[in-house]
Design a protein around this motif. Structure first.
Motif, mmCIF file in Angstrom:
data_model
loop_
_atom_site.group_PDB
_atom_site.id
_atom_site.type_symbol
_atom_site.label_atom_id
_atom_site.label_comp_id
_atom_site.label_asym_id
_atom_site.label_seq_id
_atom_site.Cartn_x
_atom_site.Cartn_y
_atom_site.Cartn_z
ATOM 1 N N MET A 1 0.824 -1.214 0.000
ATOM 2 C CA MET A 1 0.000 0.000 0.000
ATOM 3 C C MET A 1 0.860 1.267 0.000
ATOM 4 N N SER A 2 2.049 1.183 0.636
ATOM 5 C CA SER A 2 2.907 2.364 0.667
ATOM 6 C C SER A 2 3.360 2.739 -0.735
ATOM 7 N N VAL A 3 3.580 1.730 -1.596
ATOM 8 C CA VAL A 3 3.982 2.013 -2.971
ATOM 9 C C VAL A 3 2.892 2.792 -3.684
ATOM 10 N N ILE A 4 1.634 2.370 -3.481
ATOM 11 C CA ILE A 4 0.503 3.052 -4.115
ATOM 12 C C ILE A 4 0.422 4.494 -3.643
ATOM 13 N N LEU A 5 0.527 4.701 -2.343
ATOM 14 C CA LEU A 5 0.393 6.046 -1.790
ATOM 15 C C LEU A 5 1.486 6.973 -2.302
ATOM 16 N N VAL A 6 2.725 6.469 -2.343
ATOM 17 C CA VAL A 6 3.827 7.292 -2.824
ATOM 18 C C VAL A 6 3.619 7.650 -4.291
ATOM 19 N N PHE A 7 3.211 6.655 -5.088
ATOM 20 C CA PHE A 7 2.998 6.896 -6.516
ATOM 21 C C PHE A 7 1.875 7.900 -6.725
ATOM 22 N N LEU A 8 0.751 7.706 -6.041
ATOM 23 C CA LEU A 8 -0.383 8.612 -6.202
ATOM 24 C C LEU A 8 -0.026 10.020 -5.756
ATOM 25 N N VAL A 55 -7.287 15.432 -15.396
ATOM 26 C CA VAL A 55 -8.121 14.528 -14.591
ATOM 27 C C VAL A 55 -8.007 13.101 -15.119
ATOM 28 N N PHE A 56 -8.040 12.962 -16.453
ATOM 29 C CA PHE A 56 -7.918 11.632 -17.050
ATOM 30 C C PHE A 56 -6.575 10.987 -16.706
ATOM 31 N N LEU A 57 -5.498 11.775 -16.728
ATOM 32 C CA LEU A 57 -4.178 11.231 -16.417
ATOM 33 C C LEU A 57 -4.075 10.812 -14.952
ATOM 34 N N VAL A 58 -4.770 11.519 -14.070
ATOM 35 C CA VAL A 58 -4.794 11.100 -12.665
ATOM 36 C C VAL A 58 -5.462 9.726 -12.542
ATOM 37 N N VAL A 59 -6.567 9.545 -13.257
ATOM 38 C CA VAL A 59 -7.259 8.251 -13.227
ATOM 39 C C VAL A 59 -6.371 7.154 -13.802
ATOM 40 N N VAL A 60 -5.730 7.439 -14.936
ATOM 41 C CA VAL A 60 -4.845 6.453 -15.561
ATOM 42 C C VAL A 60 -3.668 6.125 -14.639
ATOM 43 N N GLY A 61 -3.086 7.151 -14.029
ATOM 44 C CA GLY A 61 -1.990 6.912 -13.104
ATOM 45 C C GLY A 61 -2.397 6.057 -11.921
ATOM 46 N N SER A 62 -3.605 6.287 -11.397
ATOM 47 C CA SER A 62 -4.104 5.487 -10.283
ATOM 48 C C SER A 62 -4.303 4.031 -10.702
ATOM 49 N N LEU A 63 -4.820 3.846 -11.919
ATOM 50 C CA LEU A 63 -5.023 2.485 -12.424
ATOM 51 C C LEU A 63 -3.706 1.731 -12.527
ATOM 52 N N PHE A 64 -2.693 2.373 -13.079
ATOM 53 C CA PHE A 64 -1.407 1.700 -13.209
ATOM 54 C C PHE A 64 -0.723 1.533 -11.855
ATOM 55 N N ALA A 65 -0.948 2.466 -10.929
ATOM 56 C CA ALA A 65 -0.387 2.309 -9.586
ATOM 57 C C ALA A 65 -0.951 1.070 -8.902
ATOM 58 N N LEU A 66 -2.245 0.848 -9.038
ATOM 59 C CA LEU A 66 -2.858 -0.348 -8.466
ATOM 60 C C LEU A 66 -2.321 -1.608 -9.131
ATOM 61 N N ALA A 164 -0.710 -5.144 -22.281
ATOM 62 C CA ALA A 164 -1.979 -4.917 -22.984
ATOM 63 C C ALA A 164 -2.646 -3.645 -22.482
ATOM 64 N N LEU A 165 -2.625 -3.425 -21.174
ATOM 65 C CA LEU A 165 -3.245 -2.227 -20.599
ATOM 66 C C LEU A 165 -2.575 -0.966 -21.137
ATOM 67 N N HIS A 166 -1.256 -1.001 -21.196
ATOM 68 C CA HIS A 166 -0.535 0.154 -21.737
ATOM 69 C C HIS A 166 -0.801 0.294 -23.235
ATOM 70 N N GLY A 167 -0.838 -0.825 -23.942
ATOM 71 C CA GLY A 167 -1.091 -0.773 -25.374
ATOM 72 C C GLY A 167 -2.452 -0.191 -25.715
ATOM 73 N N LEU A 209 6.416 7.813 -19.673
ATOM 74 C CA LEU A 209 6.782 7.664 -18.264
ATOM 75 C C LEU A 209 6.191 6.380 -17.689
ATOM 76 N N ILE A 210 4.932 6.114 -17.985
ATOM 77 C CA ILE A 210 4.292 4.901 -17.481
ATOM 78 C C ILE A 210 4.995 3.663 -18.029
ATOM 79 N N TRP A 211 5.342 3.692 -19.301
ATOM 80 C CA TRP A 211 6.014 2.518 -19.878
ATOM 81 C C TRP A 211 7.383 2.284 -19.247
ATOM 82 N N LEU A 212 8.128 3.356 -18.970
ATOM 83 C CA LEU A 212 9.430 3.189 -18.325
ATOM 84 C C LEU A 212 9.278 2.563 -16.941
#
Length: 234
Positions: A1-8, A55-66, A164-167, A209-212
Motif C-alpha cells: 500500500m505504501s507504494v501506491i500512496l507514494v505513486f499517487l 483529470v484523465f491522467l490522474v485516473v490512468v496513473g491510479s489504475l497503473f499504480a494499483l 496490454a493495458l498500456h497498449g 513515463l508509465i512505460w518506463l
C-alpha cells in the motif's frame, strides 16, 4: 500500500503543478469581453481541455499504480517464475521515446507557428507509436513461441496484462492523434491545431513515463530498488 500512496502522491503533485502552470486557479470572471456594451465572460475551451486531460491522467496513473502494487505483491509468492523479456522490448522503448520527442517537436512548432514542424512531428509521432504497438505484438508472439503462455504462470499473466493495458492507452492516443492529423491534412492552420497538438504531446509523455515504470517493473529493478530501500530503513 505504501507504494501506491507514494505513486499517487507523486502523480497528484505533478498534475497540480501542471494545472497551476495552465492557469486553472486564475479568476475566469475577470476575463470578460463586450457584447452590446455589456461585459460577458469568455470561457476558455483550451483550458477546459487541459483540465480534462489532467483529470484523465490522474485516473490512468491510479489504475497503473494499483496494477504495479498487485504485481509486486503477487511476485512475492513462491509460484512466481519471472518472464524472460524479449530484446525487442528495448527497441520498442526507443520507438516510444522517439514518438514522444516527435510530438514535443510538433508542440514546439505549434507555439512558434511553424507548420512544417507540426506536420513532421505529427506524422513521425503517429508512425513511431504505431511501430511501438506492432513491436509489442511481436514480443507477445516471441514469448508464445518460447512457451510463456498466458495461463501457465502468474508472471506470464501479469506481463500480458500490463503490456496490454498500456497498449490500449497508446491505441486510444492514436485515435486522438489521428483526429488532429486529419484536421491538419484538411487544411487547418497552426493556431487551430495548437491545443490538440499540445494535449497529444502531454499524453504521449505520460505514456512514455508509465512505460518506463512498467519496463522497470518487468525487469525487476523496481522490486530490487524497493527491497534496498526497505533494508536501509530497517
Amino acid at each position: 500500500m505504501s507504494v501506491i500512496l507514494v505513486f499517487l502522491l507523486a502523480v497528484v503533485i505533478v498534475v497540480f503543478a501542471w494545472l497551476v502552470r495552465q492557469g486553472l486557479f486564475s479568476k475566469p470572471w475577470l476575463e470578460v469581453g463586450v457584447a452590446g456594451g455589456v461585459p460577458i465572460v469568455e470561457p476558455s475551451a483550451p483550458k477546459a481541455a487541459r483540465v480534462g486531460l489532467a483529470v484523465f491522467l490522474v485516473v490512468v496513473g491510479s489504475l497503473f499504480a494499483l496494477t504495479v502494487s498487485a504485481y509486486l505483491m503477487r511476485a512475492g509468492l513462491g509460484d512466481w517464475r519471472p518472464v524472460r523479456l524479449p530484446g525487442i522490448l528495448y527497441v520498442n522503448t526507443f520507438t516510444l521515446l522517439v514518438s514522444s520527442l516527435a510530438l514535443e517537436t510538433a508542440r514546439t512548432g505549434a507555439r512558434r507557428g511553424d507548420f512544417d514542424s507540426v506536420r513532421t512531428g505529427l506524422i513521425a509521432g503517429g508512425f513511431t507509436a504505431l511501430l511501438f504497438l506492432v513491436g509489442q505484438l511481436v514480443a507477445w508472439r516471441q514469448l508464445n513461441e518460447e512457451g510463456y503462455y498466458l495461463a501457465s504462470n502468474p508472471a506470464n499473466a501479469f506481463f500480458y496484462l500490463v503490456t496490454a493495458l498500456h497498449g490500449v492507452h497508446v491505441a486510444g492516443g492514436l485515435v486522438a492523434l489521428g483526429r488532429v492529423t486529419g484536421r491538419m491534412l484538411r487544411g487547418a492552420g497552426v493556431a487551430a491545431l495548437r491545443t490538440g497538438v499540445g494535449l497529444c504531446a502531454t499524453y504521449w509523455h505520460a505514456l512514455l513515463l508509465i512505460w518506463l515504470v512498467l519496463l522497470g517493473l518487468l525487469t525487476s529493478w523496481i522490486g530490487d530498488f524497493i527491497l534496498i530501500c526497505r533494508q536501509l530503513l530497517s
